[in-house]
Motif scaffolding. Sequence first.
Motif: not given
Length: 87
Positions: A33-49
């Motif tokens: 859950a930690f890795l997938m939520s991080g990866i999928m949300s970064m794909i959607a939002l980009g590495p932003t604040h």
Amino acid sequence: MGIRHRRPLQETNVTNSKKTVILAQVFISLMMAFLMSGIMSMIALGPTHLWLRVWPQQFLLAWPIAFCLSLVVSRLAFALSVRLTRG
């Protein structure tokens, strides 16, 4: 003082313990859950604040869902594995 030999997990029957299986599912679901939520949300939002603010919320939502699903899916996965590896 000699070398101590550890018994394989199969002999100690630790891997078959219900407590061990549940604890393993807690750790596996937490990590996934930690890795997938991080990866999928970064794909959607980009590495932003915004991504850094959203990720923990997504993780807290994903972990209980992942744990509950792992309780069901693990039985199916083990059954399929046993069926496929029987010679």
